[in-house]
Design an enzyme around this catalytic site. Structure first.
Site, mmCIF file in Angstrom:
data_model
loop_
_atom_site.group_PDB
_atom_site.id
_atom_site.type_symbol
_atom_site.label_atom_id
_atom_site.label_comp_id
_atom_site.label_asym_id
_atom_site.label_seq_id
_atom_site.Cartn_x
_atom_site.Cartn_y
_atom_site.Cartn_z
ATOM 1 N N MET A 74 0.798 -1.222 0.000
ATOM 2 C CA MET A 74 0.000 0.000 0.000
ATOM 3 C C MET A 74 0.840 1.286 0.000
ATOM 4 O O MET A 74 0.301 2.382 0.179
ATOM 5 C CB MET A 74 -0.958 0.016 1.204
ATOM 6 C CG MET A 74 -1.901 -1.175 1.222
ATOM 7 S SD MET A 74 -2.828 -1.323 -0.335
ATOM 8 C CE MET A 74 -3.293 -3.050 -0.248
ATOM 9 N N CYS A 75 2.141 1.155 -0.162
ATOM 10 C CA CYS A 75 2.998 2.341 -0.239
ATOM 11 C C CYS A 75 2.935 2.961 -1.625
ATOM 12 O O CYS A 75 2.794 2.254 -2.633
ATOM 13 C CB CYS A 75 4.448 1.975 0.085
ATOM 14 S SG CYS A 75 4.777 1.767 1.828
ATOM 15 N N HIS A 76 3.046 4.295 -1.673
ATOM 16 C CA HIS A 76 3.058 5.023 -2.932
ATOM 17 C C HIS A 76 4.484 5.086 -3.500
ATOM 18 O O HIS A 76 5.446 5.133 -2.730
ATOM 19 C CB HIS A 76 2.553 6.460 -2.729
ATOM 20 C CG HIS A 76 1.124 6.541 -2.295
ATOM 21 N ND1 HIS A 76 0.733 6.260 -1.013
ATOM 22 C CD2 HIS A 76 0.003 6.899 -2.977
ATOM 23 C CE1 HIS A 76 -0.578 6.430 -0.896
ATOM 24 N NE2 HIS A 76 -1.038 6.812 -2.077
ATOM 25 N N MET A 110 8.231 4.868 5.746
ATOM 26 C CA MET A 110 8.333 3.480 5.295
ATOM 27 C C MET A 110 9.622 3.239 4.517
ATOM 28 O O MET A 110 10.219 2.168 4.593
ATOM 29 C CB MET A 110 7.116 3.104 4.450
ATOM 30 C CG MET A 110 5.819 3.012 5.240
ATOM 31 S SD MET A 110 5.919 1.902 6.669
ATOM 32 C CE MET A 110 6.395 0.360 5.891
ATOM 33 N N GLU A 111 10.053 4.243 3.787
ATOM 34 C CA GLU A 111 11.305 4.118 3.046
ATOM 35 C C GLU A 111 12.497 3.997 3.987
ATOM 36 O O GLU A 111 13.418 3.198 3.750
ATOM 37 C CB GLU A 111 11.475 5.318 2.110
ATOM 38 C CG GLU A 111 10.565 5.307 0.894
ATOM 39 C CD GLU A 111 9.095 5.536 1.212
ATOM 40 O OE1 GLU A 111 8.244 5.155 0.391
ATOM 41 O OE2 GLU A 111 8.787 6.094 2.292
ATOM 42 N N ASP A 125 23.086 -11.819 5.723
ATOM 43 C CA ASP A 125 23.443 -12.660 4.583
ATOM 44 C C ASP A 125 24.951 -12.725 4.377
ATOM 45 O O ASP A 125 25.499 -13.789 4.080
ATOM 46 C CB ASP A 125 22.773 -12.126 3.316
ATOM 47 C CG ASP A 125 23.155 -12.915 2.080
ATOM 48 O OD1 ASP A 125 22.842 -14.121 2.025
ATOM 49 O OD2 ASP A 125 23.791 -12.334 1.182
#
Length: 318
Positions: A74-76, A110-111, A125
Site C-alpha cells: 500500500m505504499c506510494h 516506510m522508506e 546474509d
C-alpha cells in the site's frame, strides 16, 4: 482512530493523496544486528570472505528505500531526494540508521524503515556462514517530519537525555552546513554534513580524532559584522554549522547538542585567533574566537539546513 487504508467494503486500498499539498519530508529509522564478538571483529577487520559487509549493506539499504513501494503493497511510489544509511560498531553488534528525504504528498518513514530492514538482512546474509544465530533487532522509526501529522520524535530520543539527568535549555535551527579542504580558509556550503563518531565531519579538513571536530557559529554574530558593511556568506568564518536562535556562547563545555540525526558534545568555547588567517585578512576581525563553539561527535548522522538543534545541560536543582 479511523484507518484510511480500508475502503467501504472493509478491504485494503492505497490511500488517495491527490488533494494533499507537497511538503518537505524527512524520516529517520534505526535498527541493529546482534552478533557475537568474533563475528563483529571479522566485519570490522574485513575478514568476511564475501567482501566489505557494510559497503554492500549500505548500497542494499539505499536500493531498498528506492523500491519500498514495490515491497510494501500500500505504499506510494515516492521520488526520494536523499537517502543515507550509516552504521556504528557497538559491543554486541552493528547499529544501523537510515535517513530518507523527499518533497511530496506522502512518505517517507516506510522508506527509512525499509532501508534499515534490508541493510540488516544484508549484514546477516554476508555473515551467516560465520554465525547463523544473529538477530536483526529493534527496527523502529526515530523521527519523522513534514506533512499534516507534523513532527514525531520517538520518546527514546528524548528520554535518553532525561535519564542522564539532562534538560533542554535551548532550541534553534541550522541555516547552513559548510566544509573546507584546508585549515585556516573559508569553508564552502554543502547540501549536508555526514558526521562520524571519532572522526568528525567526513571530507572536512578539521576531521580527526581530536577535540575540535565540528565548529558552530550563530548567524546573530555574523549579522553584527554585516551591520558594519561587510559582505559575508555562510562558511566565511570557517564554521561547519551556521545556526539561528541559540546563544551558543552561553552553552557550557559538556553541553549535549542534538542536531539533525547526530549528537555532539561541546568541548571548547571560542579559540585563539590566528592573526594571519584568511578570514581575519579579509574582514579585519573575526567573531569565531568570541562567539564560536567546538564539539566532538558522540552519535553519527546527517546534518543539513533546516534541521532542528536542541541543547541539553545538567538539570538545575530546584
Amino acid at each position: 482512530m479511523e484507518l484510511t487504508h480500508i475502503n467501504q467494503q472493509g478491504r485494503a486500498r492505497m490511500v488517495d493523496v491527490s488533494a494533499k499539498d507537497d511538503t518537505e519530508r524527512v524520516a529517520v529509522a534505526a535498527g541493529k544486528v546482534l552478533m557475537a564478538p568474533q563475528t563483529l571483529e571479522l566485519v570490522r577487520t574485513g575478514g568476511v570472505r564475501k567482501g566489505d559487509v557494510l559497503a554492500v549493506a549500505q548500497v542494499a539499504g539505499i536500493m531498498a528505500a528506492k523500491r519500498c513501494w514495490e515491497l510494501v503493497p500500500m505504499c506510494h511510489p515516492i521520488q526520494l531526494t536523499g537517502v543515507d544509511v550509516s552504521f556504528e560498531y557497538e559491543p554486541d553488534g552493528i547499529a544501523i540508521q537510515a535517513t530518507t528525504r523527499c518533497t511530496g504528498k506522502t512518505g517517507v518513514e516506510m522508506e527509512a524503515l525499509t532501508a534499515v530492514s534490508v541493510a540488516g538482512l544484508t549484514i546477516y546474509d554476508m555473515c551467516k556462514a560465520v554465525q547463523r544465530d544473529m538477530v536483526v533487532d529493534r527496527v523502529r522509526l526515530l523521527q519523522k517530519d513534514g506533512g499534516k501529522s507534523g513532527h514525531f520524535v520517538r520518546e527514546e530520543q528524548v528520554g535518553r537525555h532525561f535519564a542522564d539527568g539532562l534538560e533542554p535549555v535551548a532550541r534553534g535551527s541550522v541555516l547552513a552546513t559548510c566544509i573546507s579542504t584546508a585549515k585556516g580558509t573559508r569553508k564552502h556550503p554543502v547540501d549536508q554534513l555526514r558526521l562520524v563518531v571519532g572522526q568528525g565531519i567526513q571530507d572536512d579538513a578539521h576531521a580527526g580524532n581530536w577535540h575540535r571536530q565540528v565548529s558552530l557559529l550563530g548567524n546573530e554574530a555574523v549579522d553584527r559584522m554585516r551591520q558594519k558593511g561587510i559582505r559575508l556568506s555562510a562558511g566565511d568564518f570557517a564554521e561547519n554549522v551556521l545556526t539561528q536562535g541559540v546563544d551558543l556562547r552561553s552553552l557550557p563545555v559538556g553541553t549535549v547538542i542534538d542536531v539533525g540525526t547526530a549528537t555532539l558534545v561541546v568541548t571548547q568555547i571560542g579559540k585563539k585567533c590566528h592573526n594571519d588567517c584568511e578570514i581575519r585578512r579579509l574582514t579585519g576581525m573575526c567573531v569565531m574566537p568570541t562567539d564560536g563553539i567546538f564539539c566532538v561527535v558522540v552519535r553519527g548522522g546527517i546534518v543539513k539546513a533546516g534541521d532542528e538543534l536542541v541543547a541539553w545541560t545538567e538539570k538545575r536543582n530546584s
